[in-house]
Write a protein that holds these residues in place. Structure first.
Motif, PDB file in Angstrom:
ATOM      1  N   ASP A 139       0.812  -1.208   0.000  1.00 18.33           N
ATOM      2  CA  ASP A 139       0.000   0.000   0.000  1.00 18.33           C
ATOM      3  C   ASP A 139       0.858   1.277   0.000  1.00 18.33           C
ATOM      4  OD1 ASP A 139      -1.997  -1.900   0.448  1.00 18.33           O
ATOM      5  OD2 ASP A 139      -1.761  -1.708   2.604  1.00 18.33           O
TER       6      ASP A 139
ATOM      7  N   THR B  96       2.746   4.350  -0.842  1.00 19.67           N
ATOM      8  CA  THR B  96       3.011   5.349  -1.879  1.00 19.67           C
ATOM      9  C   THR B  96       3.759   6.528  -1.275  1.00 19.67           C
ATOM     10  OG1 THR B  96       0.840   6.337  -1.473  1.00 19.67           O
ATOM     11  CG2 THR B  96       0.988   4.724  -3.263  1.00 19.67           C
ATOM     12  N   ASP B  97       3.670   6.662   0.035  1.00 20.03           N
ATOM     13  CA  ASP B  97       4.350   7.729   0.771  1.00 20.03           C
ATOM     14  C   ASP B  97       5.743   7.241   1.145  1.00 20.03           C
ATOM     15  OD1 ASP B  97       5.269   9.561   2.591  1.00 20.03           O
ATOM     16  OD2 ASP B  97       3.446   9.593   3.806  1.00 20.03           O
TER      17      ASP B  97
END
Length: 212
Positions: A151, A153-154
């Motif tokens: 998950d 993306t940061d």
């Protein structure tokens, strides 16, 4: 068929591993960890010491190896990615504990629960196992972080995942110690939920308004 043969081999290997570990935990509990040798375990299990080492590279592994990391990672993968990290991890820890203990048999833990309880007592009472348990704790944390990585993306996501995993595992450790002190009288999954709620609030374990 090759796939069927591979499945059968994997099943036989898993059965052998479980049998060896069951004998090891029984002997460690009856005689003491330091007083029991790997050869003693091999004789009780009806296998050679080489077979024991093939399944458990070290004596400590006879107590510490389990499927917890895999179970937790699978549970995390099944949770919605929109949930807070702590909630995803916490629910996975609660669900995996329920699976590992197998619920209760009347007022007492099931056979699986009794086995986990015996392993936990050994980890708490044996200095060599307490030290090695820290490695297992780190491995579980890394399994959790890896399960959350899809998950990410940061660029700060791995740091956030590590922090959340560490905090949740600290709460779980508190629950494990209480469970051992109570001789398994409570449901382990319930104790983990209570510890998580005490640390993060009821909403985190799905008992608050967020579930309404």
């Amino acid at each position: 068929m090759p796939d069927q043969h591979s499945t059968l081999r994997a099943q036989r290997r898993a059965d052998t591993q479980r049998a060896i570990q069951a004998h090891a935990v029984r002997l460690f509990t009856e005689r003491g960890y330091d007083a029991t040798t790997v050869t003693d375990v091999a004789e009780a299990a009806g296998v050679s010491p080489m077979t024991v080492y093939r399944h458990f590279p070290t004596k400590e592994d006879l107590v510490l190896i389990d499927q917890h990391g895999r179970l937790v990672a699978e549970r995390i993968a099944a949770t919605p990615t929109t949930q807070p990290l702590v909630r995803r991890i916490g629910s996975a820890l609660i669900d995996s504990a329920a699976t590992l203990t197998g619920g209760r048999d009347g007022d007492a833990p099931t056979a699986n629960g009794q086995f986990l309880l015996a392993r936990l007592r050994l980890m708490i009472s044996t200095p060599a196992l307490r030290a090695k348990h820290l490695d297992n704790h780190y491995a579980l944390q890394q399994a959790i972080v890896a399960a959350l990585a899809d998950d990410a993306t940061d660029p700060d996501a791995p740091f956030h995942a590590q922090a959340a995993a560490s905090a949740c595992l600290a709460a779980m450790h508190t629950a494990l110690v209480r469970w051992a002190e109570e001789d398994g009288r409570s449901e382990l999954s319930d104790l983990i939920a209570k510890a998580l709620a005490a640390a993060f609030g009821d909403d985190i374990v799905g008992t608050g308004p967020a579930d309404a």
